[in-house]
Design a protein around this motif. Structure first.
Motif, PDB file in Angstrom:
ATOM      1  N   LYS A  43       0.818  -1.218   0.000  1.00  0.00           N
ATOM      2  CA  LYS A  43       0.000   0.000   0.000  1.00  0.00           C
ATOM      3  C   LYS A  43       0.851   1.267   0.000  1.00  0.00           C
ATOM      4  O   LYS A  43       0.316   2.368   0.070  1.00  0.00           O
ATOM      5  CB  LYS A  43      -0.923   0.003   1.215  1.00  0.00           C
ATOM      6  N   GLY A  44       2.191   1.094  -0.052  1.00  0.00           N
ATOM      7  CA  GLY A  44       3.061   2.252  -0.180  1.00  0.00           C
ATOM      8  C   GLY A  44       3.871   2.627   1.039  1.00  0.00           C
ATOM      9  O   GLY A  44       4.631   3.606   1.002  1.00  0.00           O
ATOM     10  N   ALA A  45       3.743   1.889   2.144  1.00  0.00           N
ATOM     11  CA  ALA A  45       4.535   2.195   3.334  1.00  0.00           C
ATOM     12  C   ALA A  45       6.012   1.977   3.051  1.00  0.00           C
ATOM     13  O   ALA A  45       6.395   1.093   2.281  1.00  0.00           O
ATOM     14  CB  ALA A  45       4.087   1.317   4.501  1.00  0.00           C
ATOM     15  N   LYS A  46       6.852   2.787   3.705  1.00  0.00           N
ATOM     16  CA  LYS A  46       8.298   2.690   3.517  1.00  0.00           C
ATOM     17  C   LYS A  46       8.982   2.633   4.876  1.00  0.00           C
ATOM     18  O   LYS A  46       8.481   3.174   5.859  1.00  0.00           O
ATOM     19  CB  LYS A  46       8.817   3.886   2.721  1.00  0.00           C
ATOM     20  N   ALA A  47      10.130   1.956   4.915  1.00  0.00           N
ATOM     21  CA  ALA A  47      10.902   1.832   6.152  1.00  0.00           C
ATOM     22  C   ALA A  47      12.157   2.692   6.067  1.00  0.00           C
ATOM     23  O   ALA A  47      12.855   2.684   5.042  1.00  0.00           O
ATOM     24  CB  ALA A  47      11.284   0.371   6.397  1.00  0.00           C
ATOM     25  N   LEU A  48      12.431   3.429   7.142  1.00  0.00           N
ATOM     26  CA  LEU A  48      13.610   4.278   7.233  1.00  0.00           C
ATOM     27  C   LEU A  48      14.531   3.774   8.343  1.00  0.00           C
ATOM     28  O   LEU A  48      14.169   2.890   9.113  1.00  0.00           O
ATOM     29  CB  LEU A  48      13.190   5.733   7.490  1.00  0.00           C
ATOM     30  N   ALA A  49      15.723   4.372   8.435  1.00  0.00           N
ATOM     31  CA  ALA A  49      16.782   3.804   9.266  1.00  0.00           C
ATOM     32  C   ALA A  49      16.482   3.828  10.760  1.00  0.00           C
ATOM     33  O   ALA A  49      16.820   2.898  11.487  1.00  0.00           O
ATOM     34  CB  ALA A  49      18.101   4.533   8.986  1.00  0.00           C
ATOM     35  N   ASN A  50      15.862   4.905  11.249  1.00  0.00           N
ATOM     36  CA  ASN A  50      15.682   5.049  12.693  1.00  0.00           C
ATOM     37  C   ASN A  50      14.559   6.054  12.975  1.00  0.00           C
ATOM     38  O   ASN A  50      14.054   6.711  12.053  1.00  0.00           O
ATOM     39  CB  ASN A  50      16.992   5.488  13.359  1.00  0.00           C
ATOM     40  N   PRO A  51      14.158   6.208  14.236  1.00  0.00           N
ATOM     41  CA  PRO A  51      13.083   7.155  14.553  1.00  0.00           C
ATOM     42  C   PRO A  51      13.401   8.591  14.166  1.00  0.00           C
ATOM     43  O   PRO A  51      12.487   9.349  13.808  1.00  0.00           O
ATOM     44  CB  PRO A  51      12.922   6.998  16.069  1.00  0.00           C
ATOM     45  N   LYS A  52      14.674   8.990  14.230  1.00  0.00           N
ATOM     46  CA  LYS A  52      15.047  10.331  13.797  1.00  0.00           C
ATOM     47  C   LYS A  52      14.663  10.560  12.340  1.00  0.00           C
ATOM     48  O   LYS A  52      14.052  11.584  11.990  1.00  0.00           O
ATOM     49  CB  LYS A  52      16.555  10.537  13.973  1.00  0.00           C
ATOM     50  N   ALA A  53      15.003   9.597  11.487  1.00  0.00           N
ATOM     51  CA  ALA A  53      14.676   9.716  10.067  1.00  0.00           C
ATOM     52  C   ALA A  53      13.173   9.722   9.851  1.00  0.00           C
ATOM     53  O   ALA A  53      12.654  10.441   8.982  1.00  0.00           O
ATOM     54  CB  ALA A  53      15.320   8.570   9.286  1.00  0.00           C
ATOM     55  N   VAL A  54      12.463   8.938  10.640  1.00  0.00           N
ATOM     56  CA  VAL A  54      11.001   8.922  10.550  1.00  0.00           C
ATOM     57  C   VAL A  54      10.438  10.301  10.885  1.00  0.00           C
ATOM     58  O   VAL A  54       9.556  10.820  10.187  1.00  0.00           O
ATOM     59  CB  VAL A  54      10.421   7.839  11.483  1.00  0.00           C
ATOM     60  N   ALA A  55      10.935  10.913  11.962  1.00  0.00           N
ATOM     61  CA  ALA A  55      10.460  12.243  12.352  1.00  0.00           C
ATOM     62  C   ALA A  55      10.775  13.282  11.285  1.00  0.00           C
ATOM     63  O   ALA A  55       9.946  14.165  10.996  1.00  0.00           O
ATOM     64  CB  ALA A  55      11.077  12.645  13.682  1.00  0.00           C
ATOM     65  N   GLU A  56      11.960  13.197  10.695  1.00  0.00           N
ATOM     66  CA  GLU A  56      12.351  14.155   9.654  1.00  0.00           C
ATOM     67  C   GLU A  56      11.431  14.076   8.444  1.00  0.00           C
ATOM     68  O   GLU A  56      11.204  15.085   7.762  1.00  0.00           O
ATOM     69  CB  GLU A  56      13.795  13.891   9.223  1.00  0.00           C
ATOM     70  N   ALA A  57      10.861  12.890   8.195  1.00  0.00           N
ATOM     71  CA  ALA A  57      10.024  12.689   7.016  1.00  0.00           C
ATOM     72  C   ALA A  57       8.535  12.865   7.292  1.00  0.00           C
ATOM     73  O   ALA A  57       7.721  12.679   6.388  1.00  0.00           O
ATOM     74  CB  ALA A  57      10.271  11.289   6.452  1.00  0.00           C
ATOM     75  N   SER A  58       8.181  13.234   8.521  1.00  0.00           N
ATOM     76  CA  SER A  58       6.775  13.172   8.924  1.00  0.00           C
ATOM     77  C   SER A  58       6.257  14.497   9.482  1.00  0.00           C
ATOM     78  O   SER A  58       7.006  15.273  10.078  1.00  0.00           O
ATOM     79  CB  SER A  58       6.582  12.085   9.988  1.00  0.00           C
ATOM     80  N   GLU A  59       4.953  14.694   9.320  1.00  0.00           N
ATOM     81  CA  GLU A  59       4.240  15.781   9.994  1.00  0.00           C
ATOM     82  C   GLU A  59       3.673  15.304  11.327  1.00  0.00           C
ATOM     83  O   GLU A  59       3.460  16.091  12.248  1.00  0.00           O
ATOM     84  CB  GLU A  59       3.083  16.264   9.120  1.00  0.00           C
ATOM     85  N   ILE A  60       3.386  14.007  11.387  1.00  0.00           N
ATOM     86  CA  ILE A  60       2.814  13.370  12.570  1.00  0.00           C
ATOM     87  C   ILE A  60       3.608  12.105  12.845  1.00  0.00           C
ATOM     88  O   ILE A  60       3.924  11.351  11.911  1.00  0.00           O
ATOM     89  CB  ILE A  60       1.328  13.011  12.341  1.00  0.00           C
ATOM     90  N   VAL A  61       3.939  11.866  14.113  1.00  0.00           N
ATOM     91  CA  VAL A  61       4.620  10.635  14.499  1.00  0.00           C
ATOM     92  C   VAL A  61       3.738   9.909  15.506  1.00  0.00           C
ATOM     93  O   VAL A  61       3.322  10.486  16.522  1.00  0.00           O
ATOM     94  CB  VAL A  61       5.999  10.903  15.124  1.00  0.00           C
TER      95      VAL A  61
END
Length: 295
Positions: A43-61
């Motif tokens: 459905k398009g979900a992607k995995a990133l290296a760590n929570p920092k990278a997730v936060a950088e790519a997100s408006e909502i965590v």
């Protein structure tokens, strides 16, 4: 539609993230030893290296992890969310953790420029799969209003309990009621079985009277059919009752029923049942009574 980081794709988190994807939101998560679940990747979900990278790519965590130390590690550990937090990022913790720690986490996220919401859930795996969770929210009014459209994708009953930590306090109360009700159902069915009655018919009758409850319906059926695969694991309910008992000590309260339920869960864990569904509390009572329901 929003760019959402979703950290914690367990029994509950996986279908919750799936609903957000179905609603058109973008989802990123953290790489794990296991591959990203196919139903989310497709459905398009992607995995990133760590929570920092997730936060950088997100408006909502969103975090949906097992315990207080896990939330703290995800948010504030090395490579944590706070290192990639952008001003105005909404952080929604849907885990079930300590209310006092939640207040501290909220303070730290706010000082870093984010908005924090505690939003623990009730409803189990079925509620997560059916987007029918009950969600108990602790937040500012602004935080609640921002979070509500996202929460409504995953839940059916969303209640703003009060300020930071109040959602978690409500969840602890919920877990007390659930544990004691599961124990009551187990004791009632065990009594009926040992007395020689048909427990399936006893349950059917009770569902039409004052004893009726969702727990009698769902977990009573589990007990009769002896289907103890989780569901909601005993070890996680033990964690929640620890929060209740620790909180009770700090408030100078006695919670004898909660303490008893915790001991029965511990008896299950001692017999290798920490990962049974919490309906498995029946097995501890069966051992005490030397009788198995339905036998």
């Amino acid at each position: 539609m929003s760019k959402i980081g979703f950290i914690g794709l367990g029994i509950m988190g996986r279908p919750m993230a799936g609903h957000l994807l179905d609603a058109g939101h973008e989802i990123v998560t953290v790489e794990h030893h296991k591959p990203l679940p196919a139903e989310l990747a497709d459905k398009g979900a992607k995995a990133l290296a760590n929570p920092k990278a997730v936060a950088e790519a997100s408006e909502i965590v969103i975090t949906m992890v097992p315990d207080t130390p896990d939330v703290e590690q995800v948010l504030f550990g090395e490579g944590g969310v706070i290192e990639g937090l952008k001003p105005g990022t909404l952080v929604i913790d849907m885990s079930s953790i300590a209310p006092l720690a939640t207040q501290e986490f909220a303070k730290r996220i706010h000082e870093a420029g984010g908005e924090y919401v505690d939003a623990p859930v009730s409803g189990g795996e079925g509620g997560a799969i059916n987007a029918a969770l009950t969600i108990m929210v602790g937040a500012t009014q602004q935080g609640f209003e921002r979070a509500k459209p996202i929460l409504e994708v995953m839940g059916k009953t969303i209640t703003h309990i009060g300020g930071h930590g109040d959602g978690q306090t409500c969840k602890v109360a919920n877990q007390i009621v659930v544990a004691l009700t599961i124990e009551a159902v187990a004791e009632g069915l065990l009594f009926a079985s040992k007395a020689g009655a048909d427990v399936a018919k006893v349950r059917e009758s009770l569902l039409g009277g004052l004893a009726q409850s969702k727990i009698l319906d769902v977990h009573g059926e589990r007990m009769i059919k002896r289907t103890f695969d989780p569901g909601f694991r005993i070890r996680l309910h033990q964690k929640d009752l620890n929060l209740a008992l620790e909180g009770a000590r700090s408030l100078n309260l006695a919670l004898p029923g909660t303490a008893n339920a915790q001991q029965l869960f511990q008896a299950c864990a001692a017999h290798g049942g920490a990962d049974w569904d919490h309906a498995g509390i029946l097995r501890a009572l069966e051992a005490l009574g030397d009788h198995e329901v339905g036998q």
